[in-house]
Design a protein around this motif. Structure first.
Motif, short mmCIF file in Angstrom:
data_model
loop_
_atom_site.label_atom_id
_atom_site.label_comp_id
_atom_site.label_asym_id
_atom_site.label_seq_id
_atom_site.Cartn_x
_atom_site.Cartn_y
_atom_site.Cartn_z
N SER A 477 18.75 -12.59 18.38
CA SER A 477 19.79 -11.12 18.23
C SER A 477 20.52 -11.33 17.09
N VAL A 478 20.97 -12.33 16.58
CA VAL A 478 21.66 -12.50 15.47
C VAL A 478 20.92 -12.17 14.25
N LEU A 479 19.83 -12.88 14.36
CA LEU A 479 18.78 -12.66 13.07
C LEU A 479 18.44 -11.24 13.01
N ARG A 480 18.27 -10.48 13.93
CA ARG A 480 17.59 -9.22 13.71
C ARG A 480 18.96 -8.27 13.38
N GLN A 481 20.19 -8.52 13.90
CA GLN A 481 21.25 -7.84 13.61
C GLN A 481 21.39 -8.00 11.80
#
Length: 594
Positions: A477-481
């Motif tokens: 989720s962090v990396l997609r953001q």
């Protein structure tokens, strides 16, 4: 751009190499064999540093030096290394080490450059290892006991391959002997039913040698398939024909059908064997007889009379000459029979043929996963393997204890399809493949376990499946953001802003992964991977929660691009190691939790 000291994949191995190099400089006449017991590992008390070595203690006697004195000299030499910030002698001859910050931070870049190959090892040396697991009798659907053995065996094979062994995954089909004969009779009953026989099941069971043993509904389709292929030619007039006219045909047909179902169940569990070996084929090929002849040439087969088994009295024990294998010469409790009274091979003799076949195919180590009820069989089989290979091919056996399936605090009822037990497919249908595989690895294989269907699907910290998968989903989720930055680009990120204790703890955990792989493979304990992933997930969740309370620790900060890149690098490295561990377990990582 800031540069950090390059680090090899396994920082423990790298530091051990440095310790050995320092010892050789301090003690140039020290024999190499003296260094074999030198270890570098985390200290029991984290306050003592990042690593501790026993080097001074294990070589002091050979060097004819007091261990504390040698430890002090070694500590001074190690303190001068770029990778070491502090080295201090401790206790009776230990040296505790604190790593240099840039060396520790460099582990993040190492993970990112290696990707999921991080943790791959050469410790296995390419040795050809045969891992035999499941090997269920093809007499019915696979049950939860088979499931545990399948998961443990498959994960262990994956683990050994990651640790550098050349692994063959093998299924030994027990398709010879009385149980398979009983399957033939049971399949024939279903065939008669498909033909519309008026014979009662009770009457047929009375006519069957040993009674009708397999009554589950899973043989109904086999009976229908026999009817479709053979019509009524195996039972003219829909009455039982002489067994000699149909038994071999029906038995082989039923075994093939059962093996097809077993392969489907294994595929649903994510298990794919490289080799399927038929016991019946080995018997037909004379492999067991050849192995017995080879043992006889070594003087290890003789005609003799065994003492009565424990618990037997003279009145119920009939001593008789038997063909025996001298297994006591190789650590077994008693010598073992190779022939039955009718002259046919014992089950043990056929198993000797199985192991002789593996050795003949060039296997250098044998690892097998058995049910706990076979524990008494281990010594004799290890004795046979030693005798066959002249001690060159070791046999390791992992025993899997029973699994009790629970729901709502109560044992789950038996499967209607199988008739007497819970099937592997029942379990997969209930909670999913990944939950089954992960959960089966949350206990050491020889420990009994309860498989709680409610807990396995609940979304809480108490559920290790969810806890680890949630950590990976949070990473993603962090990396997609952040736009999914390439890991190769993050590998060049400056990392000096990673100073918080939670960040450094996470890096230390990540850096331990190669050592965990080697140690778990050497111990034949794949459950250690599940434990490690649980600890890694906990470290990540702690850091995540710290960021919720302290804005300066958030992973993405628009006003601090360098700190953001550093933390994204750490998040990406965490995700990589989780995926690497899950791959060993045969579990698919999730991208997001719903």
């Amino acid at each position: 751009m800031e540069q950090t000291t390059p680090a090899p994949q396994d920082m423990f191995a790298a530091l051990r190499a440095e310790v050995l190099a320092c010892l050789r400089r301090l003690l140039p006449d020290l024999p190499e064999e003296a260094l074999a017991r030198v270890t570098v590992e985390p200290p029991r008390d984290a306050s003592h540093g990042d690593m501790s070595t026993n080097a001074a203690m294990v070589v002091a006697k050979i060097a004819k030096l007091p261990p504390p004195k040698l430890a002090a000299e070694l500590a001074a030499a190690l303190a001068a290394l770029p990778s070491v910030a502090e080295a201090a002698p401790a206790g009776p001859g230990f040296v505790n080490l604190r790593l240099a910050e840039d060396f520790l931070l460099g582990q993040v870049a190492t993970v990112l450059r290696a990707g999921e190959a991080y943790g791959d090892s050469q410790a296995g040396g390419g040795v050809r290892v045969n891992v035999e697991y499941v090997s269920a009798n093809p007499t019915g659907p696979m049950h939860v006991g088979h499931c545990r053995g399948a998961v443990v065996g498959d994960a262990l094979a994956n683990l050994l391959a990651k640790a550098g062994a050349a692994v063959t995954k093998e299924y030994y089909i027990n398709d010879a002997g009385a149980q398979v004969q009983a399957l033939g009779y049971a399949a024939y009953w279903r065939y008669l039913q498909a033909l519309g026989t008026t014979l009662t099941e009770e009457a047929y069971a009375e006519a069957v040698p040993g009674g009708l043993q397999y009554r589950g509904d899973y043989l109904v389709p086999v009976g229908e398939a026999l009817k479709e292929k053979f019509g009524d030619s195996l039972a003219p007039g829909a009455v039982p024909a002489e067994a000699s006219l149909w038994l071999d045909t029906v038995r082989n047909f039923a075994v093939d059908a059962m093996m097809e179902a077993i392969r489907e169940d294994l595929a649903a569990l994510g298990v794919a064997h490289d080799v399927f070996i038929s016991e019946a084929q080995l018997v037909r090929d004379g492999v067991a007889d050849a192995a017995i002849a080879a043992l006889s040439e070594k003087g290890l087969v003789y005609e003799g009379v065994l003492e009565p088994p424990k618990g037997k009295t003279p009145d119920d024990w009939e001593p008789r000459p038997q063909t025996l294998f001298a297994s006591t010469k190789f650590g077994d409790d008693v010598d073992r029979p190779l022939r039955k009274s009718d002259g046919s091979n014992t089950y043990f003799a056929n198993d000797i043929g199985n192991h002789a076949d593996k050795i003949a195919r060039g296997m250098q180590q044998l690892v097998q996963v058995w049910g706990a009820d076979h524990g008494g069989y281990v010594k004799r089989m290890q004795a046979a393997t030693k005798a066959l290979s002249d001690g060159a091919v070791p046999l390791d056996v992992l025993l899997c204890q029973i699994v009790k399936v629970m729901k709502g605090g109560e044992p789950v009822r038996m499967s209607k399809r199988a008739g007497t037990y819970i099937t592997l497919r029942d379990l997969i249908d209930e909670v999913g493949r990944d939950a089954v595989r992960f959960t089966m690895l949350t206990r050491k294989s020889d420990a009994q376990m309860e498989f709680d269907l409610d807990r396995v699907v609940e979304q809480s910290r108490d559920n290790p499946v969810f806890y680890v998968q949630y950590a990976h989903a949070r990473c993603r989720s962090v990396l997609r953001q952040a736009g999914d930055p390439a890991r190769e680009a993050l590998a060049d990120a400056p990392l000096s802003s990673l100073k918080d204790a939670a960040e450094l703890a996470l890096i230390r955990r990540i850096a331990a992964w190669p050592r965990i792989v080697e140690a778990a493979a050497a111990a034949r304990e794949p459950h250690r991977i599940a434990f490690y992933l649980g600890d890694l997930a906990a470290d990540f969740h702690i850091l995540w929660n710290r960021g919720r309370d302290d804005a300066t620790l958030r992973f993405i900060q628009a006003e601090a691009p360098e700190a953001t890149r550093a933390r994204l690098a750490l998040v990406a490295a965490t995700a990589i190691v989780i995926r690497s561990g899950l791959a060993v377990m045969g579990v698919q990582p999730v991208e997001e939790m719903r």
